[in-house]
Motif scaffolding. Structure first.
Motif: not given
Length: 528
Positions: A109, A251, A254, A259, A416, A419
């Protein structure tokens, strides 16, 4: 045979299976990308079960029932709301993250965010923030130690050590392949346990009378189902706090150990199957909080609320059944620990070494030599991270569900905004994303982490409620990414168009050699 004897037998079988899976995964691991992502290797149903298992973790099987044992039905808002938040977030970004991540050949991520914004600094910030995953990992090893203690009679500390050794044994060899395959199997175990616990609750097993009403009647008045909030309990102090609990989990996707799972999907066409299966099964296992309520109604006494599920097994089942279900719970805990170990190790191997240190020194991050070195760093990182996390929980924490959120709330707060906004808005810029990430993490630190670390008292309930703090901070991150992006320099049109281009037929179907088109090297390279 005793519960402990059955438990050791089942554990030996389970451990042998995990190590075998690790060795099988090793045969499919050639490059660091194979090790970190298993890119394009799995169908939606397999990855859906794996994803659910990682989301559920030891907290769902021990921490959340522990909260329910302490606070009664009001604690059910947590396991009922968190899957809704997590899987809505997953539905929103899974397909876009899969598509763009494959185009960049991102491995983590933080790596993806660096690629998405063409920003080395954002990659480093996201990587450093993601180190807070160590708290999440600590909670899994603590849960493992309690399981070994209750079921197998192994002292808590030795149980933690055994759990670390088991996970490291198959993760060092098999990497992401071992992680995904073992998690999918463990997901099936979780569903079986959830069905058993719910059936016991519905029947009112161990309680005078029958049915849920009998269970409710056996609880203290403040724990019954007509009591929804309690101002003295920060997690359930008011309705607005419960709303923020839901927002905070949007979120959750994430988090690095979740992710990067999308990259392992065989193609974009598998996303729908993946999302449906993971969300439905995830909602089912959330009902495990009923086990904590039933245990309290049965009058089971314990100084460690997180141990209520294994204690119930000992109360309700014959020795072999209690041991079998306990090992299944242990597998649920390990299913999250392995993914966390992988994610933390890749922060050092990929995000900080291969994608940051090597380019800063003028090297080629895609060279075979760098790839081999990153693979080695990843394996060593798993060993070091496991040892550090185990040492940190040699004294068992009180409530696992709260411990794991001490760290991950900061990650969700910071990531959050960059992304979600970056995947949907072409106007997002590195300046907006970096500023938003730092400010959102700063707010979370100010209202929650600072008090948790003892720097100052803070303000109730923010100082004691990581969910509410994360909800507010992540909303700030989204707002700042949108508001501040126009103040920064726009990214090249070729890069932005490549990120948001429609899915190709090849990307939708996946390919036999797991290769997909990527953006040109010029469009993917971080500016100097």
């Amino acid at each position: 045979m005793s519960v402990a004897a059955y438990g050791w037998t089942f554990l030996a079988i389970f451990a042998a299976f995990m190590v075998w899976i690790g060795l099988k995964g090793m045969t499919r691991t050639v490059t660091s990308d194979d090790y970190a992502t298993a890119r394009g290797s799995y169908a939606g149903w397999a990855l859906g079960l794996s994803y659910m298992a990682v989301v559920a973790s030891g907290s769902t099987f021990m921490g959340i029932p522990g909260l329910a044992y302490e606070y009664g039905f009001k604690a059910g808002y947590y396991p009922m709301l968190y899957p809704i938040g997590i899987y809505i977030g997953t539905m929103v970004i899974a397909r876009r993250l899969k598509r763009a991540g494959d185009r960049f050949s991102s491995q983590t991520v933080p790596d993806f965010l660096g690629d998405l914004y063409r920003s080395r600094w954002l990659r480093v910030i996201a990587a450093l923030v993601s180190i807070f995953l160590i708290y999440y990992l600590m909670s899994q090893f603590a849960a493992s130690g309690q399981m070994f203690d209750v079921i197998l009679g192994v002292p808590y500390r030795w149980g933690v050590v055994l759990a670390v050794v088991l996970v490291i044994a198959y993760m060092i060899t098999g990497g992401a392949h071992a992680d995904i395959i073992t998690d999918a199997v463990q997901g099936l175990f979780m569903l079986a346990i959830a069905v058993f616990i719910v059936a016991c609750f519905v029947a009112g097993v161990g309680v005078a009378g029958a049915g849920p009403s009998a269970v409710n009647g056996a609880l203290p008045a403040e724990m019954r189902w007509d009591v929804h909030t309690d101002p003295s309990v920060p997690t359930f102090s008011s309705w607005w706090v419960l709303v923020l609990l839901l927002i905070a989990h949007l979120g959750f996707v994430t988090l690095p150990h979740l992710g990067n799972k999308f990259f392992a999907l065989r193609g974009g066409g598998q996303v729908r199957q993946f999302v449906i299966l993971s969300s439905v099964t995830g909602l089912v296992v959330g009902f495990l909080f009923l086990g904590g309520i039933l245990g309290r109604a049965m009058g089971i006494e314990t100084d460690s609320p997180d141990a209520i599920i294994p204690l119930m097994f000992l109360e309700l089942l014959p020795p072999w059944g209690a041991a079998a279900l306990a090992i299944a719970v242990l597998s649920a805990i390990i299913s999250t620990a392995d993914g966390l170990l992988m994610s933390i190790s890749q922060i050092f191997a990929n995000d900080l070494y291969r994608k940051t240190w090597v380019p800063m020194r003028g090297g080629d991050p895609n060279s075979p030599e760098v790839d081999r070195r990153a693979l080695l760093i990843g394996r060593v990182g798993i060993l070091v991270t496991g040892v550090v996390a185990a040492l940190a929980v040699f004294e068992p924490p009180k409530l696992l569900a709260i411990l794991l959120w001490v760290g991950i709330g900061g990650i969700i707060s910071a990531l959050t905004g960059p992304m979600f906004v970056g995947l949907f808005w072409k106007g997002a810029t590195p300046f907006g994303a970096i500023t938003a990430a730092v400010a959102a993490f700063g707010l979370y630190f100010a209202i929650h982490l600072g008090p948790q670390f003892g720097f100052y008292a803070g303000v109730y309930p923010w100082n004691e409620n990581p969910f509410a703090s994360t909800g507010v901070a992540s909303m700030l991150g989204v707002l700042l990414t949108i508001v501040l992006s126009p103040l920064g320099k726009a990214m090249p049109a070729e890069h932005v168009d490549g990120v948001h281009a429609n899915e190709t037929e090849q990307e939708w179907r996946g390919t036999s050699d797991r290769q997909v088109p990527v953006l040109s090297r010029e469009a993917r390279t971080d500016p100097a």
